[in-house]
Write a protein that holds these residues in place. Sequence first.
Motif, mmCIF file in Angstrom:
data_model
loop_
_atom_site.group_PDB
_atom_site.id
_atom_site.type_symbol
_atom_site.label_atom_id
_atom_site.label_comp_id
_atom_site.label_asym_id
_atom_site.label_seq_id
_atom_site.Cartn_x
_atom_site.Cartn_y
_atom_site.Cartn_z
ATOM 1 N N GLY A 282 0.819 -1.203 0.000
ATOM 2 C CA GLY A 282 0.000 0.000 0.000
ATOM 3 C C GLY A 282 0.856 1.258 0.000
ATOM 4 O O GLY A 282 2.071 1.191 0.103
ATOM 5 N N GLY A 283 0.184 2.403 -0.131
ATOM 6 C CA GLY A 283 0.916 3.656 -0.109
ATOM 7 C C GLY A 283 0.111 4.788 -0.692
ATOM 8 O O GLY A 283 -1.105 4.672 -0.870
ATOM 9 N N ASP B 59 -10.781 5.144 -4.920
ATOM 10 C CA ASP B 59 -10.185 3.859 -4.538
ATOM 11 C C ASP B 59 -9.480 3.949 -3.180
ATOM 12 O O ASP B 59 -9.023 2.919 -2.658
ATOM 13 C CB ASP B 59 -9.161 3.405 -5.583
ATOM 14 C CG ASP B 59 -9.793 3.083 -6.930
ATOM 15 O OD1 ASP B 59 -9.214 3.492 -7.961
ATOM 16 O OD2 ASP B 59 -10.866 2.445 -6.939
ATOM 17 N N THR B 60 -9.399 5.131 -2.613
ATOM 18 C CA THR B 60 -8.761 5.310 -1.312
ATOM 19 C C THR B 60 -9.506 4.521 -0.246
ATOM 20 O O THR B 60 -10.713 4.653 -0.077
ATOM 21 C CB THR B 60 -8.734 6.801 -0.932
ATOM 22 O OG1 THR B 60 -7.909 7.503 -1.861
ATOM 23 C CG2 THR B 60 -8.194 6.992 0.476
ATOM 24 N N ALA B 61 -8.764 3.656 0.453
ATOM 25 C CA ALA B 61 -9.367 2.794 1.471
ATOM 26 C C ALA B 61 -8.269 1.967 2.127
ATOM 27 O O ALA B 61 -7.124 1.948 1.659
ATOM 28 C CB ALA B 61 -10.400 1.851 0.835
ATOM 29 N N VAL B 62 -8.651 1.272 3.188
ATOM 30 C CA VAL B 62 -7.793 0.219 3.731
ATOM 31 C C VAL B 62 -8.165 -1.072 2.996
ATOM 32 O O VAL B 62 -9.343 -1.436 2.943
ATOM 33 C CB VAL B 62 -7.982 0.048 5.241
ATOM 34 C CG1 VAL B 62 -7.124 -1.106 5.753
ATOM 35 C CG2 VAL B 62 -7.635 1.334 5.971
ATOM 36 N N TYR B 63 -7.175 -1.729 2.446
ATOM 37 C CA TYR B 63 -7.384 -2.950 1.679
ATOM 38 C C TYR B 63 -7.007 -4.162 2.529
ATOM 39 O O TYR B 63 -5.922 -4.210 3.115
ATOM 40 C CB TYR B 63 -6.560 -2.925 0.397
ATOM 41 C CG TYR B 63 -7.152 -2.028 -0.658
ATOM 42 C CD1 TYR B 63 -7.173 -0.649 -0.510
ATOM 43 C CD2 TYR B 63 -7.742 -2.563 -1.806
ATOM 44 C CE1 TYR B 63 -7.744 0.181 -1.454
ATOM 45 C CE2 TYR B 63 -8.312 -1.743 -2.770
ATOM 46 C CZ TYR B 63 -8.308 -0.381 -2.587
ATOM 47 O OH TYR B 63 -8.881 0.433 -3.531
ATOM 48 N N TYR B 64 -7.919 -5.127 2.574
ATOM 49 C CA TYR B 64 -7.741 -6.325 3.391
ATOM 50 C C TYR B 64 -7.672 -7.565 2.518
ATOM 51 O O TYR B 64 -8.473 -7.744 1.601
ATOM 52 C CB TYR B 64 -8.912 -6.486 4.357
ATOM 53 C CG TYR B 64 -9.047 -5.384 5.377
ATOM 54 C CD1 TYR B 64 -9.824 -4.266 5.121
ATOM 55 C CD2 TYR B 64 -8.392 -5.468 6.600
ATOM 56 C CE1 TYR B 64 -9.948 -3.255 6.054
ATOM 57 C CE2 TYR B 64 -8.514 -4.459 7.544
ATOM 58 C CZ TYR B 64 -9.297 -3.354 7.256
ATOM 59 O OH TYR B 64 -9.426 -2.359 8.189
ATOM 60 N N CYS B 65 -6.744 -8.427 2.865
ATOM 61 C CA CYS B 65 -6.614 -9.729 2.230
ATOM 62 C C CYS B 65 -7.500 -10.734 2.975
ATOM 63 O O CYS B 65 -7.644 -10.659 4.202
ATOM 64 C CB CYS B 65 -5.149 -10.148 2.299
ATOM 65 S SG CYS B 65 -4.792 -11.803 1.709
ATOM 66 N N GLY C 189 -4.689 -5.379 7.061
ATOM 67 C CA GLY C 189 -5.043 -4.241 6.217
ATOM 68 C C GLY C 189 -3.842 -3.398 5.834
ATOM 69 O O GLY C 189 -2.878 -3.283 6.598
ATOM 70 N N THR C 190 -3.921 -2.822 4.639
ATOM 71 C CA THR C 190 -2.889 -1.911 4.178
ATOM 72 C C THR C 190 -3.568 -0.698 3.547
ATOM 73 O O THR C 190 -4.536 -0.835 2.799
ATOM 74 C CB THR C 190 -1.928 -2.597 3.181
ATOM 75 O OG1 THR C 190 -0.870 -1.704 2.835
ATOM 76 C CG2 THR C 190 -2.636 -3.046 1.905
ATOM 77 N N GLN C 191 -3.076 0.483 3.878
ATOM 78 C CA GLN C 191 -3.719 1.728 3.430
ATOM 79 C C GLN C 191 -3.313 2.059 2.002
ATOM 80 O O GLN C 191 -2.117 2.035 1.668
ATOM 81 C CB GLN C 191 -3.325 2.880 4.355
ATOM 82 C CG GLN C 191 -3.880 4.231 3.939
ATOM 83 C CD GLN C 191 -5.380 4.340 4.135
ATOM 84 O OE1 GLN C 191 -5.904 3.974 5.176
ATOM 85 N NE2 GLN C 191 -6.070 4.855 3.118
ATOM 86 N N VAL C 192 -4.304 2.355 1.192
ATOM 87 C CA VAL C 192 -4.082 2.875 -0.150
ATOM 88 C C VAL C 192 -4.730 4.257 -0.226
ATOM 89 O O VAL C 192 -5.924 4.394 0.050
ATOM 90 C CB VAL C 192 -4.678 1.945 -1.224
ATOM 91 C CG1 VAL C 192 -4.638 2.610 -2.597
ATOM 92 C CG2 VAL C 192 -3.937 0.615 -1.244
#
Length: 122
Positions: A9-10, A89-95, A115-118
């Motif tokens: 993320g980033g 698309d900004t969000a925390v993305y979870y696997c 989670g990883t922040q995008v």
Amino acid sequence: QVQLVESGGGLVQAGGSLRLSCAASGIIISINSMGWYRQAPGKDRELVATIASGGNTNYADSVKGRFTISRDNANNAVYLQMNSLKPEDTAVYYCNADVRKYLWNNNYYEYWGQGTQVTVSS
């Protein structure tokens, strides 16, 4: 125990690209579906994309044509290539993964990463 660890993320400008990675570790007999979900501030968590063990994929309408999900079954990993990123698309993305842990049954258990922040700037 099973752990899912995300990375990649980033912060990126609109129109840019990012690639998310997620690796599963622990006692794993097999993994059925793997996927990515996201949660923006003040919104519910939503599906982004999933991929079955055989490779069948499913995408949210909002990301079709821009995001590509893939997996490496040998390494229990799943990836999300995100192109043409938009501020929405900004969000925390979870696997997410459905994991079989025991040889004596065929039950699959659901696990989530931290989670990883995008963040996509306009």
